[in-house]
Motif scaffolding. Structure first.
Motif, PDB file in Angstrom:
ATOM      1  N   SER A   1      42.704  76.423  52.967  1.00  0.00           N
ATOM      2  CA  SER A   1      42.522  77.873  53.082  1.00  0.00           C
ATOM      3  C   SER A   1      41.057  78.243  53.255  1.00  0.00           C
ATOM      4  CB  SER A   1      43.099  78.577  51.848  1.00  0.00           C
ATOM      5  OG  SER A   1      42.434  78.164  50.658  1.00  0.00           O
ATOM      6  N   ARG A   2      40.155  77.547  52.565  1.00  0.00           N
ATOM      7  CA  ARG A   2      38.726  77.859  52.680  1.00  0.00           C
ATOM      8  C   ARG A   2      38.172  77.460  54.044  1.00  0.00           C
ATOM      9  NH1 ARG A   2      36.216  76.169  46.718  1.00  0.00           N
ATOM     10  NH2 ARG A   2      37.125  77.936  45.572  1.00  0.00           N
ATOM     11  N   VAL A   3      38.616  76.324  54.569  1.00  0.00           N
ATOM     12  CA  VAL A   3      38.154  75.896  55.888  1.00  0.00           C
ATOM     13  C   VAL A   3      38.618  76.878  56.960  1.00  0.00           C
ATOM     14  CG1 VAL A   3      38.339  74.105  57.658  1.00  0.00           C
ATOM     15  CG2 VAL A   3      37.986  73.462  55.267  1.00  0.00           C
ATOM     16  N   LYS A   4      39.879  77.268  56.905  1.00  0.00           N
ATOM     17  CA  LYS A   4      40.403  78.204  57.898  1.00  0.00           C
ATOM     18  C   LYS A   4      39.743  79.574  57.770  1.00  0.00           C
ATOM     19  CE  LYS A   4      44.827  77.951  58.916  1.00  0.00           C
ATOM     20  NZ  LYS A   4      46.305  77.857  58.791  1.00  0.00           N
ATOM     21  N   ALA A   5      39.501  80.014  56.549  1.00  0.00           N
ATOM     22  CA  ALA A   5      38.841  81.300  56.339  1.00  0.00           C
ATOM     23  C   ALA A   5      37.400  81.260  56.847  1.00  0.00           C
ATOM     24  CB  ALA A   5      38.870  81.679  54.863  1.00  0.00           C
ATOM     25  N   ALA A   6      36.711  80.138  56.634  1.00  0.00           N
ATOM     26  CA  ALA A   6      35.328  79.998  57.112  1.00  0.00           C
ATOM     27  C   ALA A   6      35.273  80.024  58.625  1.00  0.00           C
ATOM     28  CB  ALA A   6      34.717  78.703  56.570  1.00  0.00           C
ATOM     29  N   MET A   7      36.179  79.303  59.279  1.00  0.00           N
ATOM     30  CA  MET A   7      36.217  79.323  60.741  1.00  0.00           C
ATOM     31  C   MET A   7      36.460  80.739  61.252  1.00  0.00           C
ATOM     32  SD  MET A   7      38.068  75.861  62.145  1.00  0.00           S
ATOM     33  CE  MET A   7      39.661  76.227  61.395  1.00  0.00           C
TER      34      MET A   7
ATOM     35  N   ALA B   1      31.966  86.170  63.936  1.00  0.00           N
ATOM     36  CA  ALA B   1      30.654  86.819  63.846  1.00  0.00           C
ATOM     37  C   ALA B   1      29.776  86.517  65.051  1.00  0.00           C
ATOM     38  CB  ALA B   1      29.939  86.376  62.564  1.00  0.00           C
ATOM     39  N   ALA B   2      30.080  85.446  65.777  1.00  0.00           N
ATOM     40  CA  ALA B   2      29.271  85.053  66.931  1.00  0.00           C
ATOM     41  C   ALA B   2      29.511  85.995  68.107  1.00  0.00           C
ATOM     42  CB  ALA B   2      29.603  83.622  67.333  1.00  0.00           C
ATOM     43  N   GLY B   3      28.417  86.357  68.779  1.00  0.00           N
ATOM     44  CA  GLY B   3      28.511  87.217  69.956  1.00  0.00           C
ATOM     45  C   GLY B   3      28.524  86.413  71.234  1.00  0.00           C
ATOM     46  N   PRO B   4      28.620  87.081  72.384  1.00  0.00           N
ATOM     47  CA  PRO B   4      28.709  86.377  73.664  1.00  0.00           C
ATOM     48  C   PRO B   4      27.475  85.584  74.045  1.00  0.00           C
ATOM     49  CG  PRO B   4      28.969  88.773  73.938  1.00  0.00           C
ATOM     50  CD  PRO B   4      28.726  88.518  72.489  1.00  0.00           C
ATOM     51  N   GLN B   5      26.353  85.819  73.351  1.00  0.00           N
ATOM     52  CA  GLN B   5      25.129  85.065  73.629  1.00  0.00           C
ATOM     53  C   GLN B   5      24.946  83.901  72.661  1.00  0.00           C
ATOM     54  OE1 GLN B   5      25.272  87.878  72.034  1.00  0.00           O
ATOM     55  NE2 GLN B   5      23.863  87.854  70.291  1.00  0.00           N
ATOM     56  N   ASP B   6      25.871  83.741  71.727  1.00  0.00           N
ATOM     57  CA  ASP B   6      25.731  82.747  70.660  1.00  0.00           C
ATOM     58  C   ASP B   6      26.557  81.491  70.927  1.00  0.00           C
ATOM     59  OD1 ASP B   6      24.083  84.478  69.125  1.00  0.00           O
ATOM     60  OD2 ASP B   6      25.861  85.537  68.408  1.00  0.00           O
ATOM     61  N   ASP B   7      26.315  80.467  70.099  1.00  0.00           N
ATOM     62  CA  ASP B   7      27.050  79.206  70.171  1.00  0.00           C
ATOM     63  C   ASP B   7      27.722  78.954  68.827  1.00  0.00           C
ATOM     64  OD1 ASP B   7      25.855  78.578  72.781  1.00  0.00           O
ATOM     65  OD2 ASP B   7      24.027  78.241  71.639  1.00  0.00           O
ATOM     66  N   ILE B   8      28.895  78.331  68.862  1.00  0.00           N
ATOM     67  CA  ILE B   8      29.559  77.966  67.611  1.00  0.00           C
ATOM     68  C   ILE B   8      29.795  76.462  67.570  1.00  0.00           C
ATOM     69  CG2 ILE B   8      30.632  80.204  67.241  1.00  0.00           C
ATOM     70  CD1 ILE B   8      33.237  79.095  68.288  1.00  0.00           C
ATOM     71  N   VAL B   9      29.752  75.924  66.357  1.00  0.00           N
ATOM     72  CA  VAL B   9      29.955  74.488  66.133  1.00  0.00           C
ATOM     73  C   VAL B   9      30.924  74.318  64.968  1.00  0.00           C
ATOM     74  CG1 VAL B   9      28.888  72.310  65.438  1.00  0.00           C
ATOM     75  CG2 VAL B   9      27.659  73.866  66.970  1.00  0.00           C
ATOM     76  N   PHE B  10      31.909  73.455  65.157  1.00  0.00           N
ATOM     77  CA  PHE B  10      32.754  73.029  64.047  1.00  0.00           C
ATOM     78  C   PHE B  10      32.592  71.528  63.906  1.00  0.00           C
ATOM     79  CE2 PHE B  10      36.849  71.399  62.362  1.00  0.00           C
ATOM     80  CZ  PHE B  10      36.794  71.995  61.110  1.00  0.00           C
TER      81      PHE B  10
ATOM     82  N   ASP C   1      43.445  69.642  50.341  1.00  0.00           N
ATOM     83  CA  ASP C   1      44.807  69.888  49.867  1.00  0.00           C
ATOM     84  C   ASP C   1      45.804  70.139  50.998  1.00  0.00           C
ATOM     85  OD1 ASP C   1      43.825  72.282  50.725  1.00  0.00           O
ATOM     86  OD2 ASP C   1      44.544  73.451  49.013  1.00  0.00           O
ATOM     87  N   GLY C   2      45.471  69.770  52.208  1.00  0.00           N
ATOM     88  CA  GLY C   2      46.406  70.008  53.296  1.00  0.00           C
ATOM     89  C   GLY C   2      45.840  69.582  54.634  1.00  0.00           C
ATOM     90  N   ARG C   3      46.647  69.727  55.661  1.00  0.00           N
ATOM     91  CA  ARG C   3      46.291  69.271  56.994  1.00  0.00           C
ATOM     92  C   ARG C   3      45.837  70.437  57.869  1.00  0.00           C
ATOM     93  NH1 ARG C   3      51.345  65.698  58.957  1.00  0.00           N
ATOM     94  NH2 ARG C   3      50.107  65.849  60.869  1.00  0.00           N
ATOM     95  N   LEU C   4      44.656  70.284  58.454  1.00  0.00           N
ATOM     96  CA  LEU C   4      44.126  71.262  59.399  1.00  0.00           C
ATOM     97  C   LEU C   4      44.580  70.845  60.792  1.00  0.00           C
ATOM     98  CD1 LEU C   4      42.193  73.713  59.896  1.00  0.00           C
ATOM     99  CD2 LEU C   4      40.376  72.012  60.228  1.00  0.00           C
ATOM    100  N   THR C   5      45.528  71.549  61.353  1.00  0.00           N
ATOM    101  CA  THR C   5      46.098  71.147  62.637  1.00  0.00           C
ATOM    102  C   THR C   5      45.147  71.445  63.787  1.00  0.00           C
ATOM    103  OG1 THR C   5      47.193  73.267  63.035  1.00  0.00           O
ATOM    104  CG2 THR C   5      48.417  71.602  61.748  1.00  0.00           C
ATOM    105  N   TYR C   6      45.310  70.702  64.856  1.00  0.00           N
ATOM    106  CA  TYR C   6      44.505  70.949  66.051  1.00  0.00           C
ATOM    107  C   TYR C   6      44.756  72.356  66.582  1.00  0.00           C
ATOM    108  CZ  TYR C   6      43.962  65.840  66.130  1.00  0.00           C
ATOM    109  OH  TYR C   6      43.679  64.531  65.814  1.00  0.00           O
ATOM    110  N   ASN C   7      46.003  72.798  66.527  1.00  0.00           N
ATOM    111  CA  ASN C   7      46.322  74.126  67.039  1.00  0.00           C
ATOM    112  C   ASN C   7      45.596  75.225  66.289  1.00  0.00           C
ATOM    113  OD1 ASN C   7      47.974  73.179  69.039  1.00  0.00           O
ATOM    114  ND2 ASN C   7      49.887  73.618  67.982  1.00  0.00           N
ATOM    115  N   SER C   8      45.409  75.056  64.971  1.00  0.00           N
ATOM    116  CA  SER C   8      44.699  76.081  64.204  1.00  0.00           C
ATOM    117  C   SER C   8      43.218  76.113  64.573  1.00  0.00           C
ATOM    118  CB  SER C   8      44.881  75.843  62.702  1.00  0.00           C
ATOM    119  OG  SER C   8      44.309  74.607  62.304  1.00  0.00           O
ATOM    120  N   ILE C   9      42.660  74.950  64.909  1.00  0.00           N
ATOM    121  CA  ILE C   9      41.262  74.904  65.368  1.00  0.00           C
ATOM    122  C   ILE C   9      41.139  75.591  66.721  1.00  0.00           C
ATOM    123  CG2 ILE C   9      39.353  73.402  66.036  1.00  0.00           C
ATOM    124  CD1 ILE C   9      40.508  71.310  64.088  1.00  0.00           C
ATOM    125  N   LEU C  10      42.057  75.271  67.640  1.00  0.00           N
ATOM    126  CA  LEU C  10      42.042  75.896  68.955  1.00  0.00           C
ATOM    127  C   LEU C  10      42.178  77.413  68.851  1.00  0.00           C
ATOM    128  CD1 LEU C  10      44.336  73.385  70.875  1.00  0.00           C
ATOM    129  CD2 LEU C  10      41.912  73.769  71.297  1.00  0.00           C
TER     130      LEU C  10
END
Length: 241
Positions: A77-83, A89-98, A113-122
């Motif tokens: 839940s914390r990882v998904k909330a952070a993403m 918060a990033a604008g069109p001039q910014d870059d994001i990294v995971f 405590d659980g699996r972060l699926t590829y689909n949730s990252i996408l």
């Protein structure tokens, strides 16, 4: 008079470009798990991998916004909330990294405590307006991301680059006594400038792949780096200070 107007237009455009460049910022979420529940699944340096990536990003962009989640704090839940929070918060001039370092399964990365699926990252990447979106993953079977369901592949947003530590049937190695996992160690070295072959202070996607893939091939026959996504091969992945 036309000449003066032309010069004024050039000045405005130049100032706009400078402002856009100055205001560009990196937004990142770095996740690393060495300590899983119990002791059977513990790793050695994955938590430090995330901290090392944080330091590298902030060294090259002091204005960067970086959230780091390690070990028991890296719940699903914390990882998904952070993403969600950081990438929006990033604008069109910014870059994001995971960045993720820890256990991987075919189809997901393993949080505390659980699996972060590829689909949730996408999905999180797709909601961001950032100009470039980079995912680094140091996890077993991470190359499976590019071979995930056709439905997921069709949803891959543009300007997204995945750089993964192993093919879909390979494990990713740690080194006892080292500060970082094998792939992350090479990734950090590359992003610190070793991959900048033309010495222009910019590491592009192709430069990054050539360096890490080549170095990894020299060190291991059982692990191969994978780069995949919808991006230009000359897309800058880091600008060196």
């Amino acid at each position: 008079m036309k000449g003066n107007n032309h010069l004024s237009l050039l000045l405005i455009l130049s100032l706009a470009w400078v402002c856009t460049t100055v205001n560009a910022r990196t937004y990142a979420v770095c996740v690393g798990l060495s300590d899983y529940p119990g002791t059977v699944n513990d790793l050695v340096v994955s938590a430090n991998d995330a901290l090392s990536m944080q330091r590298l990003i902030q060294a090259n962009d002091p204005s960067a916004v970086v959230v780091v989640l390690t070990n028991r704090n890296a719940t699903l839940s914390r990882v998904k909330a952070a993403m969600q929070r950081v990438f929006l918060a990033a604008g069109p001039q910014d870059d994001i990294v995971f960045f993720f370092s820890g256990h991987g399964l075919k189809g997901s990365f393993v949080c505390y405590d659980g699996r972060l699926t590829y689909n949730s990252i996408l999905a999180a990447l797709g909601r961001s307006r950032a100009r470039s979106k980079v995912v680094y993953a140091d996890a077993c079977y991470s190359g499976n991301l590019r071979q995930n369901t056709g439905k997921a592949n069709s949803k891959t947003p543009k300007n997204v680059m995945f750089f993964l530590s192993s093919r879909n049937n390979e494990k990713s190695a740690e080194r006892r006594g080292a500060s970082n996992s094998v792939f992350t160690s090479l990734l950090l070295t590359a992003l610190n400038g070793a991959a900048d072959t033309n010495h222009d202070r910019v590491v592009t996607a192709v430069e990054l792949f050539n360096y890490v893939h080549g170095q990894l091939n020299e060190r291991s026959r059982s692990q191969h780096a994978v780069m995949w996504g919808h991006f230009d091969r000359n897309m800058p992945v880091i600008k060196l200070r």
